[in-house]
Motif scaffolding. Structure first.
Motif, short mmCIF file in Angstrom:
data_model
loop_
_atom_site.label_atom_id
_atom_site.label_comp_id
_atom_site.label_asym_id
_atom_site.label_seq_id
_atom_site.Cartn_x
_atom_site.Cartn_y
_atom_site.Cartn_z
N LEU A 354 0.83 -1.21 0.00
CA LEU A 354 0.00 0.00 0.00
C LEU A 354 0.87 1.26 0.00
N GLN A 428 -1.92 -7.36 -4.22
CA GLN A 428 -3.15 -6.87 -3.62
C GLN A 428 -3.71 -7.92 -2.68
N ALA A 429 -4.24 -7.47 -1.54
CA ALA A 429 -4.78 -8.39 -0.55
C ALA A 429 -6.09 -9.01 -1.02
N CYS A 431 -8.60 -9.91 1.06
CA CYS A 431 -9.74 -9.55 1.92
C CYS A 431 -9.61 -8.10 2.38
N THR A 432 -10.72 -7.39 2.37
CA THR A 432 -10.74 -6.02 2.89
C THR A 432 -11.98 -5.81 3.75
N VAL A 434 -13.98 -2.44 6.17
CA VAL A 434 -14.02 -1.00 6.43
C VAL A 434 -14.39 -0.72 7.88
N ASP A 469 -5.54 1.29 4.54
CA ASP A 469 -5.74 2.53 3.78
C ASP A 469 -6.43 3.51 4.71
N THR A 486 -9.68 1.42 5.66
CA THR A 486 -9.94 0.08 5.13
C THR A 486 -8.79 -0.82 5.51
N VAL A 487 -9.08 -1.97 6.09
CA VAL A 487 -8.07 -2.95 6.47
C VAL A 487 -7.91 -3.95 5.33
N HIS A 488 -6.67 -4.25 4.98
CA HIS A 488 -6.34 -5.24 3.94
C HIS A 488 -5.65 -6.43 4.60
N LEU A 495 -8.34 -10.65 8.88
CA LEU A 495 -9.16 -9.45 8.73
C LEU A 495 -10.08 -9.27 9.93
#
Length: 517
Positions: A354, A428-429, A431-432, A434, A469, A486-488, A495
């Motif tokens: 990120l 890119q992760a 799972c995300t 918010v 993020d 936002t958690v990745h 997560l």
């Protein structure tokens, strides 16, 4: 036969060597050398070897000291010694190859560590002895932890920092460059997302200065510069490859541990990381030993200051700056220390991939690139250009800005990546999730330490795509349920774990309530 054997040992004055056959057990102990013996092994009784004992292992021409673990007999065959992956690689053993065991020589330098714990000062000879034994692998992790703790807080004075810096520099390889001016920059850390190195290096190199940047991996943070750069290009270069990259492009961004410029520091960092200790005395020796060993003549140190940064006050920053300058002067290195704003993270991303995304956005001139990262990097690059004589006083910022805006820095960054082994696309992760605002109001505070912990709980830096993020800045107005971050993560479990922590931390992002109208 027994009496003859006893007679032979007595005549020789020493025991015959203890020899067992090597077996790789496939156990990852990071870089700690660990050996494994059966609990019913005759050597454990005859030689007094017990769990956590230190034993010397010799295989062919190679020798190392390892920490012993005693295991159930079912895990090893008779006559075998098990080796961790790190010990196996260091010994260069083959399956079944004989390994000779012995008691290691006494660790005389640890007396200086005990004296330091008791309040004594380290002189040059004591520092050199400790560093030499650390580099030789004679210190177990528990002994490294004792040394780190003895040096923590305010327990080291300027003279000790100078002695330790010189010892750490002398213990590794030292580079020499065909240039009277070699520049570098470093941040003391504690500020998530502050990935200015990846911008400063191409800007400065494009202006004709040499900047051989060796960077660290994360110690107590979710990403170090080496971790971020590794999502874009290889960073594990040997010394010859590093010199070739700098000779061709004027700069590099490589992992310092791969070029052995300050090998004791890399071993200390491995233990500092789980301890969560990053002391001022060791920090100064760590940073400056690597700069001196890399052949730098001028270095800029960024010291972020904020209520939740590593350095909490201007007074503490001034004291750290004075120590950095004092040690640098004693070691022939010109140091400029800059106290900068550390009230909140820099950029949007926190975590290797990120943060790399933010760097690329700035280099490529994307309109939505984080402006705080851009401006911070330009300020630092401008000072380095002035230190190196490429810009007059007060003119470095304008030069750095023009090099970035023209695309020249982006071109040079791509060339550096290519020279280091080829440019990569950050992962890119999978799972995300918010985290929303619990209520409306103005962002009053952002906790750097808690955000860093959240990113690490999500998997960073071990999972390069993991992290955070951050969608808000200090002073922003937010509505209830508006996304704050936002958690990745790489798995649903990680997560959920990270989001549970985020939801339990009211001070992660503090929102001031509006006064009733």
């Amino acid at each position: 036969m027994r009496s003859a054997g006893l007679s032979r040992r007595s005549h020789a004055g020493v025991r015959p060597p203890a020899i067992l056959n090597a077996r790789r057990l496939g156990i990852d102990t990071d870089r700690e050398h660990v050996a494994y013996l059966r609990s019913d092994c005759a050597l454990c009784r005859s030689e007094g070897f017990g769990t956590r004992a230190r034993i010397e292992l010799r295989c062919g021409a190679r020798c190392l000291v390892a920490t012993l673990n005693v295991v159930d007999p079912a895990l090893l065959g008779e006559g075998e010694i098990g080796l961790s992956d790190a010990a196996w690689a260091a010994l260069g053993a083959l399956p079944g190859q004989p390994v000779q065991l012995a008691h290691p020589a006494p660790l005389h330098s640890f007396a200086a560590v005990r004296a330091k714990i008791a309040g004594d000062r380290l002189d040059a000879a004591a520092a050199a002895g400790i560093v030499d034994d650390i580099c030789a692998g004679r210190y177990a992790d528990i002994e490294l932890a004792a040394f780190i703790t003895a040096c923590a807080g305010k327990r080291m004075n300027l003279a000790e920092s100078i002695a330790l810096t010189r010892a750490m520099t002398a213990a590794g390889q030292q580079l020499r460059w065909d240039s009277p001016v070699v520049v570098d920059k470093h941040c003391v850390g504690g500020l998530p997302g502050n990935r200015t190195t990846l911008l400063v290096v191409p800007i400065v190199a494009a202006c004709g200065l040499l900047i051989p940047k060796t960077s660290s991996r994360a110690i107590t943070s979710p990403a170090g510069s080496a971790d971020v750069m590794e999502t874009l290009a290889p960073v594990t270069l040997d010394l010859a490859r590093m010199k070739a990259v700098v000779g061709r492009e004027g700069g590099c961004i490589v992992w310092g541990g791969s070029v052995a410029l300050s090998p004791a520091d890399d071993l200390l960092i491995r233990v500092e990381r789980p301890l969560g200790i990053d002391s001022e005395g060791l920090l100064v020796a760590s940073v400056l030993s690597k700069k001196i060993a890399a052949g730098s003549t001028h270095v800029l140190i960024d010291i972020p200051v904020g209520p939740t940064a590593k350095v909490r006050s201007r007074r503490a920053a001034a004291a750290l700056a004075a120590r950095l300058k004092g040690v640098g002067e004693a070691c022939g290195l010109a140091v400029v220390a800059l106290a900068s704003d550390g009230a909140q993270p820099v950029g949007r991303g926190i975590g290797p991939a990120l943060e790399a995304r933010d760097v690329l956005a700035v280099l490529q001139g994307h309109p939505a690139a984080p402006d705080d990262l851009r401006q911070r990097a330009l300020r630092l690059a401008g000072i380095v250009l002035e230190m190196g004589g490429k810009a007059g006083a007060g003119q470095g910022l304008a030069l750095a800005a023009s090099v970035l805006a023209s695309g020249v820095a982006w071109t040079r960054f791509q060339a550096i990546c290519a020279a280091q082994g080829g440019m990569r696309t950050p992962p890119q992760a999978r799972c995300t999730g918010v985290l929303g605002a619990p209520h409306g109001g103005r962002i009053a505070a952002i906790d750097n330490g808690r955000l860093a912990r959240l990113a690490m709980l999500a998997g960073a830096p071990g999972a390069p795509a993991a992290g955070i993020d951050l969608h808000v800045r200090l002073g922003d107005e937010v509505a209830a349920a508006q996304p704050l971050l936002t958690v990745h993560a790489e798995s649903a479990g990680e997560l959920a774990y990270a989001l549970a922590y985020a939801q339990s931390q009211a001070q992660l992002v503090t929102i001031g309530r509006h006064a009733p109208s």
